[in-house]
Enzyme design. Structure first.
Site, PDB file in Angstrom:
ATOM      1  N   LYS A 125       0.827  -1.214   0.000  1.00  0.00           N
ATOM      2  CA  LYS A 125       0.000   0.000   0.000  1.00  0.00           C
ATOM      3  C   LYS A 125       0.862   1.264   0.000  1.00  0.00           C
ATOM      4  O   LYS A 125       2.074   1.205   0.255  1.00  0.00           O
ATOM      5  CB  LYS A 125      -0.923  -0.039   1.228  1.00  0.00           C
ATOM      6  N   TYR A 127     -12.654  -3.157  -3.205  1.00  0.00           N
ATOM      7  CA  TYR A 127     -13.145  -2.969  -1.840  1.00  0.00           C
ATOM      8  C   TYR A 127     -14.671  -2.897  -1.785  1.00  0.00           C
ATOM      9  O   TYR A 127     -15.223  -2.298  -0.865  1.00  0.00           O
ATOM     10  CB  TYR A 127     -12.515  -1.715  -1.225  1.00  0.00           C
ATOM     11  N   ASN A 170      -2.022   0.201   6.955  1.00  0.00           N
ATOM     12  CA  ASN A 170      -1.539  -1.051   7.550  1.00  0.00           C
ATOM     13  C   ASN A 170      -0.629  -1.824   6.578  1.00  0.00           C
ATOM     14  O   ASN A 170      -0.573  -3.044   6.583  1.00  0.00           O
ATOM     15  CB  ASN A 170      -2.710  -1.902   8.054  1.00  0.00           C
ATOM     16  N   HIS A 220      -2.088  -5.435   1.654  1.00  0.00           N
ATOM     17  CA  HIS A 220      -3.301  -6.215   1.436  1.00  0.00           C
ATOM     18  C   HIS A 220      -2.888  -7.638   1.090  1.00  0.00           C
ATOM     19  O   HIS A 220      -1.915  -7.838   0.373  1.00  0.00           O
ATOM     20  CB  HIS A 220      -4.102  -5.637   0.257  1.00  0.00           C
ATOM     21  N   GLU A 256      -9.023 -11.797  -7.334  1.00  0.00           N
ATOM     22  CA  GLU A 256      -8.131 -10.631  -7.264  1.00  0.00           C
ATOM     23  C   GLU A 256      -6.967 -10.750  -8.252  1.00  0.00           C
ATOM     24  O   GLU A 256      -6.566  -9.760  -8.858  1.00  0.00           O
ATOM     25  CB  GLU A 256      -7.627 -10.446  -5.827  1.00  0.00           C
TER      26      GLU A 256
END
Ligand code: UDP
Ligand code: MG
Length: 144
Positions: A15, A55, A118, A121, A132
């Protein structure tokens, strides 16, 4: 391990907070040390449309607009990683969504700074991994 037995693929995204902190090499190295191999990898700025799809399970949440803003704020690294039991093992190495609740030694606990920022993913099931991987990569971009 006998060739091919229980070999799985999972999708990870490093991320914007990971990219900005210069932690991509460190995080990828951690996966390689845990026996994962890289089957595909690229750096991309994710579009709003792609993120809305990725998402979609969170579209009703109050943090959804902010999550999309965050995830499109810088390019990210998307990769397909392979290993026996890859999906479960990758989730384990990442730790819980909230870094403050993630177990000692996990990537999110060590490097994450908030429930949003965080670091990484990782697909949460075999079905989402398949979906995905298809979402982010063309078949010819994935090495056998
Ligand atoms: N997220 C957030 N606030 C929350 C929960 C999640 O900003 O209260 C973000 C966070 O970046 C998380 C992502 O939304 O990684 C996807 O949420 P999910 O519940 O799928 O967690 P994950 O599978 O990433 O652990
Ligand atoms: Mg998730």
């Amino acid at each position: 391990m006998p060739a091919g037995i229980l070999m799985e693929s999972t999708l990870i995204i490093l991320k914007p907070d990971c990219v900005k902190a210069g932690l991509c090499g460190t995080v990828l190295s951690r996966f390689e040390k845990e026996g994962f191999t890289i089957a595909a990898m690229k750096m991309v700025r994710l579009s709003r449309a792609l993120l809305e799809e990725h998402y979609s399970h969170l579209s009703g949440k109050p943090f959804f607009p902010s999550l999309l803003e965050f995830m499109s704020s810088t390019p990210v690294i998307v990769a397909v990683l392979k290993r026996e039991n890859a999906v479960e093992k990758a989730r384990q190495i990442c730790g819980k969504t909230n870094p403050a609740e993630a177990a000692e030694g996990t990537i999110r606990r060590q490097y994450g700074s908030s429930v949003q920022a965080n670091i990484i993913h990782a697909s949460d099931s075999l079905q989402s991994a398949e979906r995905e991987i298809r979402r982010f990569f063309k078949p010819e971009e994935i090495c056998a």
